[in-house]
Design a protein around this motif. Structure first.
Motif, PDB file in Angstrom:
ATOM      1  N   ARG A   1     -42.303 -47.613  20.764  1.00 32.75           N
ATOM      2  CA  ARG A   1     -40.927 -47.128  20.771  1.00 32.75           C
ATOM      3  C   ARG A   1     -40.083 -47.947  21.736  1.00 32.75           C
ATOM      4  O   ARG A   1     -38.965 -48.337  21.435  1.00 32.75           O
ATOM      5  CB  ARG A   1     -40.889 -45.654  21.166  1.00 32.75           C
ATOM      6  N   ARG A   2     -40.614 -48.255  22.912  1.00 31.32           N
ATOM      7  CA  ARG A   2     -39.848 -48.973  23.932  1.00 31.32           C
ATOM      8  C   ARG A   2     -39.688 -50.457  23.609  1.00 31.32           C
ATOM      9  O   ARG A   2     -38.837 -51.111  24.206  1.00 31.32           O
ATOM     10  CB  ARG A   2     -40.534 -48.823  25.291  1.00 31.32           C
ATOM     11  N   SER A   3     -40.497 -50.995  22.717  1.00 31.39           N
ATOM     12  CA  SER A   3     -40.399 -52.424  22.410  1.00 31.39           C
ATOM     13  C   SER A   3     -39.078 -52.754  21.740  1.00 31.39           C
ATOM     14  O   SER A   3     -38.650 -53.911  21.764  1.00 31.39           O
ATOM     15  CB  SER A   3     -41.553 -52.855  21.517  1.00 31.39           C
ATOM     16  N   GLN A   4     -38.401 -51.790  21.131  1.00 37.91           N
ATOM     17  CA  GLN A   4     -37.130 -52.028  20.463  1.00 37.91           C
ATOM     18  C   GLN A   4     -35.981 -52.159  21.453  1.00 37.91           C
ATOM     19  O   GLN A   4     -34.909 -52.651  21.107  1.00 37.91           O
ATOM     20  CB  GLN A   4     -36.824 -50.889  19.479  1.00 37.91           C
ATOM     21  N   ASP A   5     -36.175 -51.727  22.693  1.00 36.96           N
ATOM     22  CA  ASP A   5     -35.093 -51.717  23.672  1.00 36.96           C
ATOM     23  C   ASP A   5     -34.672 -53.112  24.092  1.00 36.96           C
ATOM     24  O   ASP A   5     -33.510 -53.334  24.441  1.00 36.96           O
ATOM     25  CB  ASP A   5     -35.496 -50.913  24.915  1.00 36.96           C
ATOM     26  N   THR A   6     -35.588 -54.075  24.109  1.00 32.25           N
ATOM     27  CA  THR A   6     -35.265 -55.400  24.611  1.00 32.25           C
ATOM     28  C   THR A   6     -34.780 -56.360  23.529  1.00 32.25           C
ATOM     29  O   THR A   6     -34.416 -57.479  23.849  1.00 32.25           O
ATOM     30  CB  THR A   6     -36.488 -56.036  25.300  1.00 32.25           C
TER      31      THR A   6
ATOM     32  N   LYS B   1     -32.331 -58.137  21.320  1.00 31.37           N
ATOM     33  CA  LYS B   1     -30.889 -58.364  21.301  1.00 31.37           C
ATOM     34  C   LYS B   1     -30.599 -59.573  20.431  1.00 31.37           C
ATOM     35  O   LYS B   1     -31.390 -60.513  20.371  1.00 31.37           O
ATOM     36  CB  LYS B   1     -30.360 -58.640  22.709  1.00 31.37           C
TER      37      LYS B   1
ATOM     38  N   ARG C   1     -45.816 -44.766  22.841  1.00 32.73           N
ATOM     39  CA  ARG C   1     -44.686 -44.883  23.760  1.00 32.73           C
ATOM     40  C   ARG C   1     -44.196 -46.332  23.821  1.00 32.73           C
ATOM     41  O   ARG C   1     -43.005 -46.604  23.751  1.00 32.73           O
ATOM     42  CB  ARG C   1     -45.114 -44.426  25.150  1.00 32.73           C
ATOM     43  N   ASP C   2     -45.142 -47.290  23.934  1.00 28.55           N
ATOM     44  CA  ASP C   2     -44.779 -48.689  24.065  1.00 28.55           C
ATOM     45  C   ASP C   2     -44.179 -49.255  22.778  1.00 28.55           C
ATOM     46  O   ASP C   2     -43.306 -50.115  22.830  1.00 28.55           O
ATOM     47  CB  ASP C   2     -45.978 -49.512  24.496  1.00 28.55           C
TER      48      ASP C   2
END
Length: 62
Positions: free
Chosen positions: A17-22, A24, A14-15
């Motif tokens: 996958r979520r690491s790509q969200d920040t 920029k 899960r983490d």
């Protein structure tokens, strides 16, 4: 029917996958004095100007 996962995803999966969200890209702006790209709200590392005023005295390279 709505598909559901057969097994729970682990926290690591899960983490990852979520690491790509920040992630920029940094926005760069052109210096008003020399036109070199720099970070916004910072002194230009090339010429030492900020908002049209020389803040850092730069030595001329000869």
């Amino acid at each position: 029917m709505v598909p559901h996962p057969k097994r729970k995803h682990s926290q690591g999966r899960r983490d990852r996958r979520r690491s790509q969200d920040t992630l920029k890209a940094t926005n760069l702006v052109a210096c008003s004095n020399c036109g070199e790209l720099r970070l916004p709200h910072t002194v230009c590392p090339n010429c030492g100007h900020y908002k049209g005023v020389e803040v850092v005295a730069r030595e001329s390279k000869k």
